[in-house]
Design a protein around this motif. Sequence first.
Motif, PDB file in Angstrom:
ATOM      1  N   ILE A 133       0.943  -1.008   0.101  1.00 43.51           N
ATOM      2  CA  ILE A 133      -0.041   0.008  -0.153  1.00 43.51           C
ATOM      3  C   ILE A 133       0.935   1.370  -0.078  1.00 43.51           C
ATOM      4  N   PRO A 134       0.749   2.219  -0.963  1.00 43.50           N
ATOM      5  CA  PRO A 134       1.602   3.261  -0.868  1.00 43.50           C
ATOM      6  C   PRO A 134       1.235   4.257   0.116  1.00 43.50           C
ATOM      7  N   MET A 135       2.285   5.064   0.475  1.00 43.53           N
ATOM      8  CA  MET A 135       2.075   5.992   1.892  1.00 43.53           C
ATOM      9  C   MET A 135       1.127   6.828   1.527  1.00 43.53           C
ATOM     10  N   TRP A 136       1.102   7.354   0.317  1.00 47.21           N
ATOM     11  CA  TRP A 136       0.117   8.364  -0.045  1.00 47.21           C
ATOM     12  C   TRP A 136      -1.344   7.978   0.184  1.00 47.21           C
ATOM     13  N   VAL A 137      -1.647   6.621   0.127  1.00 40.01           N
ATOM     14  CA  VAL A 137      -2.860   6.142   0.336  1.00 40.01           C
ATOM     15  C   VAL A 137      -3.172   6.153   1.785  1.00 40.01           C
ATOM     16  N   ILE A 138      -2.314   5.962   2.632  1.00 39.78           N
ATOM     17  CA  ILE A 138      -2.327   5.978   4.175  1.00 39.78           C
ATOM     18  C   ILE A 138      -2.670   7.211   4.509  1.00 39.78           C
ATOM     19  N   LYS A 139      -2.209   8.111   3.999  1.00 42.78           N
ATOM     20  CA  LYS A 139      -2.339   9.567   4.274  1.00 42.78           C
ATOM     21  C   LYS A 139      -3.695  10.001   4.107  1.00 42.78           C
ATOM     22  N   GLN A 140      -4.248   9.393   2.872  1.00 45.81           N
ATOM     23  CA  GLN A 140      -5.508   9.890   2.210  1.00 45.81           C
ATOM     24  C   GLN A 140      -6.658   9.487   3.119  1.00 45.81           C
ATOM     25  N   THR A 141      -6.474   8.339   3.508  1.00 46.06           N
ATOM     26  CA  THR A 141      -7.392   7.462   4.531  1.00 46.06           C
ATOM     27  C   THR A 141      -7.267   8.165   5.861  1.00 46.06           C
ATOM     28  N   MET A 142      -6.420   8.691   6.267  1.00 41.00           N
ATOM     29  CA  MET A 142      -6.487   9.549   7.767  1.00 41.00           C
ATOM     30  C   MET A 142      -6.990  10.703   7.439  1.00 41.00           C
ATOM     31  N   GLN A 143      -6.885  11.436   6.373  1.00 40.61           N
ATOM     32  CA  GLN A 143      -7.601  12.570   6.103  1.00 40.61           C
ATOM     33  C   GLN A 143      -9.208  12.419   5.837  1.00 40.61           C
ATOM     34  N   ASN A 144      -9.495  11.168   5.206  1.00 43.42           N
ATOM     35  CA  ASN A 144     -11.018  10.917   5.069  1.00 43.42           C
ATOM     36  C   ASN A 144     -11.296   9.519   5.591  1.00 43.42           C
ATOM     37  N   PRO A 145     -11.502   9.568   7.004  1.00 42.63           N
ATOM     38  CA  PRO A 145     -11.698   8.262   7.509  1.00 42.63           C
ATOM     39  C   PRO A 145     -13.232   7.814   7.089  1.00 42.63           C
ATOM     40  N   SER A 146     -13.287   6.382   7.160  1.00 40.15           N
ATOM     41  CA  SER A 146     -14.638   5.912   6.816  1.00 40.15           C
ATOM     42  C   SER A 146     -15.275   5.095   7.902  1.00 40.15           C
ATOM     43  N   PRO A 147     -16.429   5.290   7.944  1.00 40.32           N
ATOM     44  CA  PRO A 147     -17.240   4.456   9.101  1.00 40.32           C
ATOM     45  C   PRO A 147     -17.074   2.951   8.898  1.00 40.32           C
ATOM     46  N   HIS A 148     -16.968   2.428   7.583  1.00 34.32           N
ATOM     47  CA  HIS A 148     -17.153   0.999   7.251  1.00 34.32           C
ATOM     48  C   HIS A 148     -15.597   0.613   7.453  1.00 34.32           C
ATOM     49  N   ARG A 149     -14.683   1.299   7.903  1.00 34.79           N
ATOM     50  CA  ARG A 149     -13.140   0.727   7.714  1.00 34.79           C
ATOM     51  C   ARG A 149     -12.253   1.743   8.639  1.00 34.79           C
ATOM     52  N   ASN A 150     -11.543   1.240   9.450  1.00 39.10           N
ATOM     53  CA  ASN A 150     -10.696   2.192  10.343  1.00 39.10           C
ATOM     54  C   ASN A 150      -9.211   1.624  10.039  1.00 39.10           C
ATOM     55  N   ASP A 151      -8.546   2.478   9.218  1.00 37.57           N
ATOM     56  CA  ASP A 151      -7.179   2.321   8.901  1.00 37.57           C
ATOM     57  C   ASP A 151      -6.198   2.709  10.012  1.00 37.57           C
ATOM     58  N   VAL A 152      -5.198   1.820  10.330  1.00 35.19           N
ATOM     59  CA  VAL A 152      -4.351   2.066  11.198  1.00 35.19           C
ATOM     60  C   VAL A 152      -2.927   1.804  10.836  1.00 35.19           C
ATOM     61  N   LEU A 153      -1.954   2.862  11.255  1.00 33.03           N
ATOM     62  CA  LEU A 153      -0.446   2.477  11.165  1.00 33.03           C
ATOM     63  C   LEU A 153       0.099   2.743  12.565  1.00 33.03           C
ATOM     64  N   LEU A 154       0.759   1.569  13.038  1.00 33.07           N
ATOM     65  CA  LEU A 154       1.483   1.632  14.008  1.00 33.07           C
ATOM     66  C   LEU A 154       3.059   1.293  13.632  1.00 33.07           C
ATOM     67  N   VAL A 155       4.073   2.202  14.223  1.00 32.74           N
ATOM     68  CA  VAL A 155       5.183   2.102  13.992  1.00 32.74           C
ATOM     69  C   VAL A 155       6.102   1.689  15.166  1.00 32.74           C
ATOM     70  N   ALA A 156       7.355   0.752  15.142  1.00 31.79           N
ATOM     71  CA  ALA A 156       7.982   0.580  16.140  1.00 31.79           C
ATOM     72  C   ALA A 156       9.303   1.468  16.202  1.00 31.79           C
ATOM     73  N   VAL A 157       9.618   2.308  16.965  1.00 34.27           N
ATOM     74  CA  VAL A 157      10.496   3.207  17.307  1.00 34.27           C
ATOM     75  C   VAL A 157      11.652   3.090  18.210  1.00 34.27           C
ATOM     76  N   GLU A 158      12.841   3.256  18.017  1.00 36.64           N
ATOM     77  CA  GLU A 158      13.875   3.166  18.964  1.00 36.64           C
ATOM     78  C   GLU A 158      14.717   3.989  18.633  1.00 36.64           C
ATOM     79  N   GLU A 159      15.173   5.056  19.755  1.00 34.70           N
ATOM     80  CA  GLU A 159      16.101   6.169  19.675  1.00 34.70           C
ATOM     81  C   GLU A 159      15.936   6.875  18.259  1.00 34.70           C
ATOM     82  N   GLY A 160      14.530   7.162  18.034  1.00 29.32           N
ATOM     83  CA  GLY A 160      14.140   7.765  17.081  1.00 29.32           C
ATOM     84  C   GLY A 160      13.999   7.458  15.567  1.00 29.32           C
ATOM     85  N   LYS A 161      14.291   6.209  15.563  1.00 29.08           N
ATOM     86  CA  LYS A 161      14.525   5.493  14.255  1.00 29.08           C
ATOM     87  C   LYS A 161      13.443   4.649  14.159  1.00 29.08           C
TER      88      LYS A 161
END
Length: 245
Positions: free
Chosen positions: A33-61
Amino acid sequence: MLEIVRITDWNDPRIDEFGELQNRAYFDPDMLIPMWVIKQTMQNPSPHRNDVLLVAVEEGKVLGGTVFHYLPPAHAGFSSILAVDPEARGKGVAKALHLARWETLTEIAKAPPRAVFIDVVAPERLSEEEWAKEKEYGFDPRQRRKVFAGMGFKQLDIEYHQPVGGPDGGPVTNMDLLIYAPNLHEVFPLEWVLDTMHAYWVPWLGSERAHQATDELKMRAKSDPVGLLPPDHACHAEVFNDEVV
């Protein structure tokens, strides 16, 4: 110290950082999934589907991340990808993301979901070219199944076809459907499988094609409820550390 962060701001630079990571970590970037799609879904959430991105971060990376979806009509989750930086394998990143994914789905749904689904390549149905691509990125799909088994996933005993993306746009038939449902060990209701896949397919296939694909999946079911198999039942390889799963 490893921290799991849920990204809620579409301007967060860690979105693009994860996008670059998954392209490094996965042998077929065209399936991601291209990241621009993730950004778009964050801007336009749907009541039928909740899109989530989790990241694992260590020392800022960003060392890894997972993109997944809560599907209210099915009260289930579907994971599009879980990826770990090749240089961070063996640190427990994949397991931490997997557990955080389940906790996040439970929080969103206000109750433990029926399951989290994921489709994954079937080693015995890969072509020589696909095996070569996996090897180029340092992966063995048999070992990937061992990773899933260690996380508690089960394989649904049903012939799974991803409706589009194969040769000439036809179905992809070299994958299996896995689920993580910690309270179920032997069988899983067919209705729940169909509910989940229909809800997952509608946004990108449309209602009519999603209904068709769901009906075809039902016809391929061997039983109701569907049997659950160890995801590595057809594999004979040693477990190895975190990878794209």
